[in-house]
Every structure is written in C-alpha cells, then in structure tokens.
Design a protein around this motif. Structure first.
Motif, PDB file in Angstrom:
ATOM      1  N   THR A   1       0.877  -1.224  -0.143  1.00 15.07           N
ATOM      2  CA  THR A   1      -0.032   0.075  -0.034  1.00 15.07           C
ATOM      3  C   THR A   1       0.959   1.175   0.045  1.00 15.07           C
ATOM      4  N   HIS A   2       2.021   1.189   0.245  1.00 19.90           N
ATOM      5  CA  HIS A   2       2.871   2.290   0.223  1.00 19.90           C
ATOM      6  C   HIS A   2       3.842   2.336  -1.044  1.00 19.90           C
ATOM      7  N   GLY A   3       3.742   1.314  -1.882  1.00 23.27           N
ATOM      8  CA  GLY A   3       4.417   1.417  -3.366  1.00 23.27           C
ATOM      9  C   GLY A   3       5.453   0.261  -3.153  1.00 23.27           C
ATOM     10  N   ALA A   4       5.631  -0.513  -2.180  1.00 25.95           N
ATOM     11  CA  ALA A   4       6.616  -1.515  -2.317  1.00 25.95           C
ATOM     12  C   ALA A   4       6.404  -2.613  -3.029  1.00 25.95           C
ATOM     13  N   GLU A   5       7.519  -3.361  -3.592  1.00 27.78           N
ATOM     14  CA  GLU A   5       7.436  -4.346  -4.426  1.00 27.78           C
ATOM     15  C   GLU A   5       8.678  -5.319  -4.204  1.00 27.78           C
ATOM     16  N   LEU A   6       8.266  -6.506  -4.498  1.00 26.55           N
ATOM     17  CA  LEU A   6       9.284  -7.502  -4.271  1.00 26.55           C
ATOM     18  C   LEU A   6      10.463  -7.324  -5.204  1.00 26.55           C
ATOM     19  N   VAL A   7      11.693  -7.686  -4.811  1.00 23.01           N
ATOM     20  CA  VAL A   7      12.862  -7.599  -5.669  1.00 23.01           C
ATOM     21  C   VAL A   7      12.847  -8.684  -6.475  1.00 23.01           C
ATOM     22  N   GLY A   8      12.766  -9.937  -5.857  1.00 24.29           N
ATOM     23  CA  GLY A   8      12.806 -11.238  -6.479  1.00 24.29           C
ATOM     24  C   GLY A   8      11.372 -11.766  -6.058  1.00 24.29           C
ATOM     25  N   GLU A   9      11.609 -13.070  -5.389  1.00 25.67           N
ATOM     26  CA  GLU A   9      10.199 -13.551  -5.095  1.00 25.67           C
ATOM     27  C   GLU A   9      10.505 -14.161  -3.582  1.00 25.67           C
ATOM     28  N   LEU A  10       9.332 -14.309  -3.106  1.00 26.32           N
ATOM     29  CA  LEU A  10       9.306 -14.928  -1.753  1.00 26.32           C
ATOM     30  C   LEU A  10       9.738 -16.646  -1.638  1.00 26.32           C
ATOM     31  N   ALA A  11      10.810 -16.770  -0.958  1.00 20.49           N
ATOM     32  CA  ALA A  11      11.339 -18.040  -1.011  1.00 20.49           C
ATOM     33  C   ALA A  11      11.492 -18.574   0.492  1.00 20.49           C
ATOM     34  N   GLN A  12      11.549 -19.747   0.449  1.00 19.02           N
ATOM     35  CA  GLN A  12      11.712 -20.698   1.688  1.00 19.02           C
ATOM     36  C   GLN A  12      13.236 -21.388   1.646  1.00 19.02           C
ATOM     37  N   TYR A  13      13.817 -21.290   2.775  1.00 15.15           N
ATOM     38  CA  TYR A  13      15.181 -21.901   3.232  1.00 15.15           C
ATOM     39  C   TYR A  13      14.809 -22.862   4.020  1.00 15.15           C
ATOM     40  N   GLU A  14      15.146 -23.946   3.362  1.00 17.49           N
ATOM     41  CA  GLU A  14      14.937 -25.259   4.006  1.00 17.49           C
ATOM     42  C   GLU A  14      13.531 -25.139   4.931  1.00 17.49           C
ATOM     43  N   ASP A  15      13.565 -25.709   5.984  1.00 15.27           N
ATOM     44  CA  ASP A  15      12.219 -25.990   6.773  1.00 15.27           C
ATOM     45  C   ASP A  15      12.484 -24.901   8.109  1.00 15.27           C
ATOM     46  N   ARG A  16      13.440 -23.553   7.764  1.00 14.49           N
ATOM     47  CA  ARG A  16      13.564 -22.755   8.729  1.00 14.49           C
ATOM     48  C   ARG A  16      12.796 -21.424   8.554  1.00 14.49           C
ATOM     49  N   TYR A  17      13.142 -20.800   7.372  1.00 11.79           N
ATOM     50  CA  TYR A  17      12.655 -19.354   7.000  1.00 11.79           C
ATOM     51  C   TYR A  17      11.823 -19.192   5.735  1.00 11.79           C
ATOM     52  N   ARG A  18      11.267 -18.270   5.889  1.00 16.83           N
ATOM     53  CA  ARG A  18      10.656 -17.801   4.539  1.00 16.83           C
ATOM     54  C   ARG A  18      11.278 -16.474   4.539  1.00 16.83           C
ATOM     55  N   LEU A  19      11.898 -16.109   3.292  1.00 18.11           N
ATOM     56  CA  LEU A  19      12.647 -14.777   3.139  1.00 18.11           C
ATOM     57  C   LEU A  19      12.134 -13.784   1.768  1.00 18.11           C
ATOM     58  N   CYS A  20      12.237 -12.633   1.732  1.00 18.47           N
ATOM     59  CA  CYS A  20      12.334 -12.052   0.381  1.00 18.47           C
ATOM     60  C   CYS A  20      13.006 -10.526   0.676  1.00 18.47           C
ATOM     61  N   TYR A  21      12.936  -9.990  -0.521  1.00 20.83           N
ATOM     62  CA  TYR A  21      13.518  -8.864  -0.450  1.00 20.83           C
ATOM     63  C   TYR A  21      12.422  -7.597  -1.020  1.00 20.83           C
ATOM     64  N   VAL A  22      12.254  -6.580  -0.192  1.00 20.21           N
ATOM     65  CA  VAL A  22      11.265  -5.543  -0.899  1.00 20.21           C
ATOM     66  C   VAL A  22      11.577  -4.320  -1.112  1.00 20.21           C
ATOM     67  N   ARG A  23      11.571  -3.595  -2.172  1.00 12.68           N
ATOM     68  CA  ARG A  23      12.007  -2.269  -2.503  1.00 12.68           C
ATOM     69  C   ARG A  23      10.892  -1.292  -2.007  1.00 12.68           C
ATOM     70  N   GLY A  24      11.255  -0.226  -1.401  1.00 17.90           N
ATOM     71  CA  GLY A  24      10.424   0.633  -0.769  1.00 17.90           C
ATOM     72  C   GLY A  24      10.785   1.853  -1.490  1.00 17.90           C
ATOM     73  N   PRO A  25      10.307   3.025  -0.924  1.00 16.07           N
ATOM     74  CA  PRO A  25      10.589   4.261  -1.304  1.00 16.07           C
ATOM     75  C   PRO A  25      12.001   4.680  -1.415  1.00 16.07           C
ATOM     76  N   GLU A  26      12.302   5.497  -2.287  1.00 19.75           N
ATOM     77  CA  GLU A  26      13.834   5.939  -2.446  1.00 19.75           C
ATOM     78  C   GLU A  26      14.645   4.737  -2.864  1.00 19.75           C
ATOM     79  N   GLY A  27      13.905   3.544  -3.382  1.00 19.61           N
ATOM     80  CA  GLY A  27      14.798   2.443  -3.838  1.00 19.61           C
ATOM     81  C   GLY A  27      15.222   1.524  -2.579  1.00 19.61           C
ATOM     82  N   ILE A  28      14.909   2.136  -1.205  1.00 24.35           N
ATOM     83  CA  ILE A  28      15.588   1.339  -0.248  1.00 24.35           C
ATOM     84  C   ILE A  28      14.999  -0.259  -0.215  1.00 24.35           C
TER      85      ILE A  28
END
Length: 146
Positions: free
Chosen positions: A110-137
């Motif tokens: 809702t603040h314009g953020a978008e996934l950089v890649g995709e939501l992925a799972q690392y083994e049975d430990r984590y779900r991870l993703c990169y998100v680009r927000g305002p200013e390219g952060i």
C-alpha cells in the motif's frame, strides 16, 4: 576498547514523509522528528551549510534504530543507479524478523513496495524476501518457521 553497541543506521532520503510512513507500516515506531543544522553538524559530516530534517525510527523491542535524513542543503546527490540491483556495492538492505511475512508484504504494498525477487523458503527454517520501498530502499523480511 570494544564497541558498546550499534546505535543506529542512517539513510538519506528525498521524501522523508513517504520513507517514514513506509517504516511505520513495517512496524517501526517514530521516536521523533527534528531539524538539524549548525556549525557542529557541518564539521561532523564534512559539508558546509548543512540543514537537514531527520526522523528517528525505533524497532518495537527498542534495540534497533533507523535515522531517516532529508537534506535541505546541500542538496542530496545520487551515488548509484536509482533502482540499484542487489549486487551493487555498499549497504544494500536492512533485515527485519517478522511474524507473518505475507501480511507485512500486503501492508507495505500500500506504500508502493514491490518484491525484488520472490518470496522463497530456506529449508524448513525461514521464509525470506527482499522488498524495494520508497527511495529504492531494500528491506529484507524473514519469517521463522516453526
């Protein structure tokens, strides 16, 4: 002598309101806002006639802080591509642990953020993703799986 702690991370932004709103939506708390100027800040940052507005953000646990800075003078300059890829040299992201990664993604979009890649799972430990927000952060989100 050892480091006492990491106090905060600073990010220079052009749209302070949008960046603040993004990090509030992520779950950080606005600790305070203030204009900063004067000879002392000129000396610290090595620039002349510095006038900035800052917003200090705090994680809910009170241990992490983020300083968002908007330069009034001198004008901020870009040192890399506006939308820098994840392999660009320098600080690329800040990682946050979250309870429900999909719910956080929905709110950040809702603040314009978008996934950089995709939501992925690392083994049975984590779900991870990169998100680009305002200013390219780029923020990284991690949800620990049970």
């Amino acid at each position: 002598m050892a480091i006492q702690r990491m106090d905060h991370v600073g990010i220079v932004v052009d749209d302070l309101a949008a960046a603040t709103a993004f990090f509030v939506e992520l779950g950080m708390e606005l600790e305070g806002e203030a204009p900063v100027e004067g000879r002392w800040v000129d000396r610290v940052v090595g620039l002349d006639d510095v006038r900035v507005d800052i917003a200090m953000m705090r994680t809910p646990d009170g241990h992490g802080r983020l300083e968002l800075t908007k330069f009034r003078t001198p004008t901020a300059v870009g040192a890399e591509p506006e939308i820098a890829p994840a392999n660009t040299l320098g600080i690329r992201r800040i990682m946050f642990a979250v309870d429900d990664i999909e719910e956080v993604l929905t709110r950040l979009r809702t603040h314009g953020a978008e996934l950089v890649g995709e939501l992925a799972q690392y083994e049975d430990r984590y779900r991870l993703c990169y998100v680009r927000g305002p200013e390219g952060i780029i923020v990284a989100l991690a949800e620990q799986l049970s």
